[in-house]
Scaffold this motif. Structure first.
Motif: not given
Ligand SMILES: C=C(O[C@@H]1C=C(C(=O)O)C=C[C@H]1O)C(=O)O
Length: 342
Positions: A20-24, A36-39, A67-71, A322-325
């Motif tokens: 997530r934003p702010g994670d290292d 792969g990365r999927v944002t 928002r998340i990035t699935e790594v 993670a939740f998405f509308n």
């Protein structure tokens, strides 16, 4: 859940985490290779190669939403490449590919062509088993140029691709087919070597590929879950398809998001349980508490608080959720949940 060395639950050969934003992100993937990365974020962009791996940016969150990035990571060195619009990476055991289909008046022919191009690529590289697919469809319940729902149009093209490849790619994998916040279809998927993937159905639900034609001219091509049995003997991982409030092939509890949540979670519990794996000739099994990398899709924004509370109570504090509308594939479905058991 089975571990190879009692007391030492090894990291799965192929792993997934949400950044997530702010994670290292680099710290969290230290010692691993990125496949792969999927944002799941704002705006969306066609897939590209970035920092040595595919990067797909999906329009799945409004400007001020989560928002998340699935790594996706692996314990093996990764090679990446591009084949036309297909961006991919592979590590000798696992294959990840992402591709975007721009907005079409009618999708089926383009969907078939893109799916067949992806099958050709994975087959050429020696990955003959599909493991998990994600299809993010803009205006999923909107109408195409012929008046057919975009999702049903998509399902026609996908089914035709699977039919033409049925002799080379065994079975249909776990999948998600969900709405996105931009026109077009964004597709990414995982594949593996022969003999590693086992596809499961759910005793509470009609197999999707056997849905009656009232849901569309071609039924959806996916299994309820896929079990990956890694080559290195590390613990099996169960990929759970997007699951909703469907019993048999009927939507149940239209208009009632709480009861749709309850049925959805009961469906997943039955799907991953040892009884169901045994029904498929497989050892082991899981509980809801083993779910991780959970994505919850909620059609109506005003239902998000209730769905968050329901999932927190049912799944506990363990899983990353993670939740998405976004829209679900049927107009009367209010919520959908997917995840990974390991
Ligand atoms: C919710 C359902 O289907 C959805 C659509 C899918 C697809 O078309 O690939 C897969 C799982 C779900 O995201 C269902 O039919 O149970």
């Amino acid at each position: 859940m089975t571990v190879t060395h009692p007391g030492l639950a090894r990291t799965a050969a192929l792993d997934c985490l949400f950044v997530r934003p702010g994670d290292d992100g680099r710290a969290r993937t230290a010692g691993r290779h990125v496949l792969g990365r999927v944002t799941y974020g704002h705006g969306g962009r066609p897939p590209q190669l970035h920092d040595g791996a595919p990067l797909a940016r999906m329009a799945m969150a409004a400007a001020d939403d989560e928002r998340i990035t699935e790594v996706w990571t692996t314990d093996r060195p990764v090679r990446h490449g591009r084949d036309g619009g297909l961006v991919y990476a592979e590590d000798g055991e696992h294959f990840l590919c992402a591709v975007r289909i721009e907005e079409q008046d009618v999708y089926r022919d383009t969907v078939r062509a893109v799916y067949e191009a992806a099958f050709t690529l994975m087959w050429r590289l020696g990955y003959t088993e599909l493991l998990r697919m994600w299809n993010l469809v803009g205006a999923i319940t909107g109408r195409n140029g012929e008046g057919m729902e975009n999702y049903q149009d998509f399902c026609v093209g996908r089914a035709q691709a699977f039919e033409s490849w049925s002799g080379r790619i065994p079975g249909m994998p776990a999948a998600t087919g969900i709405g996105s916040l931009r026109p077009g279809i964004d597709l990414y998927f995982l594949a593996c070597r022969d003999g590693r993937a086992r596809h499961l159905e759910n005793p509470r639900q009609t197999p999707a590929h056997r849905y009656p034609d009232r849901y569309g001219p071609k039924s959806p091509s996916f299994a309820r879950a896929t079990l990956l049995e890694p080559a290195d003997g590390s613990r099996p991982v169960l990929y759970v398809s997007g699951t909703a409030s469907i019993i048999g092939d009927d939507t149940v509890h239209p208009g009632d998001v709480e009861r749709q949540c309850a049925v959805t979670l009961a469906n997943i519990q039955a799907l991953v349980a040892p009884d169901n794996l045994r029904r498929h000739g497989l050892a082991g099994g899981f509980r809801l508490a083993d779910l991780d990398c959970v994505k919850v899709y909620v059609r109506d924004a005003e239902d998000l608080p209730a769905v968050r509370a329901h999932c927190a109570k049912a799944l506990g504090a363990g899983p990353d959720i993670a939740f998405f509308n976004v829209d679900v594939c049927r107009p009367d479905l209010l919520v959908e949940i997917e995840g990974i058991c390991r």
